[in-house]
Design an enzyme around this catalytic site. Structure first.
Site, PDB file in Angstrom:
ATOM      1  N   ARG A 255      62.857  13.346  15.797  1.00  0.00           N
ATOM      2  CA  ARG A 255      62.443  12.164  16.429  1.00  0.00           C
ATOM      3  C   ARG A 255      62.321  11.011  15.412  1.00  0.00           C
ATOM      4  O   ARG A 255      61.120  11.612  14.520  1.00  0.00           O
ATOM      5  CB  ARG A 255      61.897  11.712  17.756  1.00  0.00           C
ATOM      6  CG  ARG A 255      62.432  12.574  18.929  1.00  0.00           C
ATOM      7  CD  ARG A 255      63.506  11.755  19.546  1.00  0.00           C
ATOM      8  NE  ARG A 255      64.096  12.114  20.541  1.00  0.00           N
ATOM      9  CZ  ARG A 255      65.008  13.226  20.849  1.00  0.00           C
ATOM     10  NH1 ARG A 255      65.677  13.766  19.704  1.00  0.00           N
ATOM     11  NH2 ARG A 255      65.443  13.639  21.959  1.00  0.00           N
ATOM     12  N   GLU A 284      67.053   2.730  15.901  1.00  0.00           N
ATOM     13  CA  GLU A 284      68.603   3.238  16.242  1.00  0.00           C
ATOM     14  C   GLU A 284      69.387   2.472  16.919  1.00  0.00           C
ATOM     15  O   GLU A 284      68.927   2.082  18.101  1.00  0.00           O
ATOM     16  CB  GLU A 284      68.514   4.657  16.599  1.00  0.00           C
ATOM     17  CG  GLU A 284      67.708   5.789  15.821  1.00  0.00           C
ATOM     18  CD  GLU A 284      67.921   7.289  16.165  1.00  0.00           C
ATOM     19  OE1 GLU A 284      67.859   8.173  15.480  1.00  0.00           O
ATOM     20  OE2 GLU A 284      67.677   7.519  17.534  1.00  0.00           O
ATOM     21  N   HIS A 303      72.155  10.412  13.533  1.00  0.00           N
ATOM     22  CA  HIS A 303      71.750  11.130  14.714  1.00  0.00           C
ATOM     23  C   HIS A 303      72.996  12.020  15.182  1.00  0.00           C
ATOM     24  O   HIS A 303      73.281  11.901  16.410  1.00  0.00           O
ATOM     25  CB  HIS A 303      71.480  10.024  15.912  1.00  0.00           C
ATOM     26  CG  HIS A 303      70.492  10.828  16.943  1.00  0.00           C
ATOM     27  ND1 HIS A 303      69.199  10.171  17.500  1.00  0.00           N
ATOM     28  CD2 HIS A 303      70.372  11.889  17.388  1.00  0.00           C
ATOM     29  CE1 HIS A 303      68.665  10.772  18.210  1.00  0.00           C
ATOM     30  NE2 HIS A 303      69.271  11.934  18.382  1.00  0.00           N
TER      31      HIS A 303
END
Length: 338
Positions: A255, A284, A303
């Site tokens: 994360r 993000e 991601h």
């Protein structure tokens, strides 16, 4: 600029709606819609993040993806049809769990060992480590300049790695690193099992959370594979880089909130960090003009560590099965968080 809010489409009679909140991670929606193509009484839809609050009350099952579900959204959803949230993966930090419980909304997730997600993330971690060690951004610059034989990279073999966290991703990562000639240490917040079987048997050292900085002092490579919570947020900050071996490379497939970006940039500037391989970032989507995104010793990916056809199609089948059970008056089998 975002357009005006889009109202949800009318819900057909006798239909169970599955709502994917947000358009990131699009293949999760696409594969789930495929898996439900033979279920006409189940409607799989997708909305923009900004429209999720208005759409939630029409859905029985919500899949938040990268969309935060706060207390107000969950309360409004529960006042309508919403009874379940199913995270397309492990982490549910974007869901207000207290509000979900208060509004009788069950929250579920998909453990990374239920599908090839952990394997996918472990492979991505090795890819990022190799990309940093072989200085991928500079290789691309050499290609553009038609320069051969530069820059000189470093091998993965012979390095010492520290894996922070020892969940399903780490259990897949550690034996793969060991097979490539890497000596691996690991620390975790929860107690270690008494036996050293499985992936733990491939470790050189097993440590507690309090050993983090001491273990980092001898690590050439550091892999983040732990959960993001109050106890781990910003764990890789200025203090960490002061303790770490000078020139260590960091890989994060967990994360983004685990890494302080300002401290990371300072560590790169000072030479405390040798490079970063980040699949997840502090925000993000990340700003492509951020100094870290432009740094020649940083490799960024969008991601995608767990985004493989094998992993995503497996999770789509789990979401589809949950929707079918709800439509049939049963509870989903996916693990319940609250």
């Amino acid at each position: 600029m975002a357009g005006p809010p889009q109202p949800p489409p009318p819900l057909p009679p006798n239909t169970t709606r599955v709502l994917f909140c947000g358009r990131d991670m699009h293949y999760g929606f696409a594969y789930t819609a495929e898996a439900l193509a033979d279920a006409p009484a189940i409607e799989c839809v997708q909305c923009d993040r900004d429209d999720a609050a208005a759409w939630l009350p029409t859905a029985r099952l919500a899949v938040p993806l990268m969309c935060r579900l706060d207390a107000g959204m969950l309360e409004a959803g529960a006042a309508g049809r919403l009874t379940h949230v199913l995270q397309y993966g492990v982490g549910v930090e974007g869901v207000d769990l207290r509000a979900a419980a208060a509004n009788a909304v069950a929250v579920h997730n998909i453990p990374s060992d239920a599908v090839p997600n952990a394997v996918s993330c472990a492979e991505m971690a090795i890819f990022l480590a190799l990309a940093v060690l072989r200085r991928l951004p500079e290789l691309q610059a050499s290609l553009a300049a038609r320069t051969l034989g530069a820059p000189p990279g470093r091998t993965l073999a012979g390095k010492t790695a520290l894996v922070i966290g020892f969940g399903n991703i780490a259990r897949q990562l550690v034996p793969r690193l060991a097979a490539l000639g890497v000596m691996v240490d690991a620390v975790r917040r929860s107690p270690w099992p008494e036996n050293g079987e499985g992936a733990a048997a491939a470790l050189r050292r097993r440590g507690a959370w309090g050993d983090l900085h001491a273990f980092a002092a001898s690590a050439d490579l550091i892999f983040l594979a732990c959960a993001h919570n109050e106890g781990t947020a910003g764990v890789v900050g200025a203090e960490f880089w002061r303790a770490a071996k000078r020139g260590a490379a960091l890989v994060n497939v967990a994360r983004g909130g685990l890494v302080d970006p300002d401290a990371a940039l300072e560590a790169l500037t000072s030479g405390a960090a040798g490079g970063l391989g980040l699949d997840v970032t502090w925000e993000e989507p990340v700003d492509p003009c951020h100094p870290l995104a432009l740094h020649p010793r940083v490799v960024l990916t969008p991601h995608v560590a767990g985004v493989t056809q094998e992993s995503y199609r497996g999770m789509a089948e789990i979401v589809a099965a949950a929707a079918r059970r709800l439509a049939g008056g049963e509870e989903p089998e996916a693990p319940r968080v609250v």
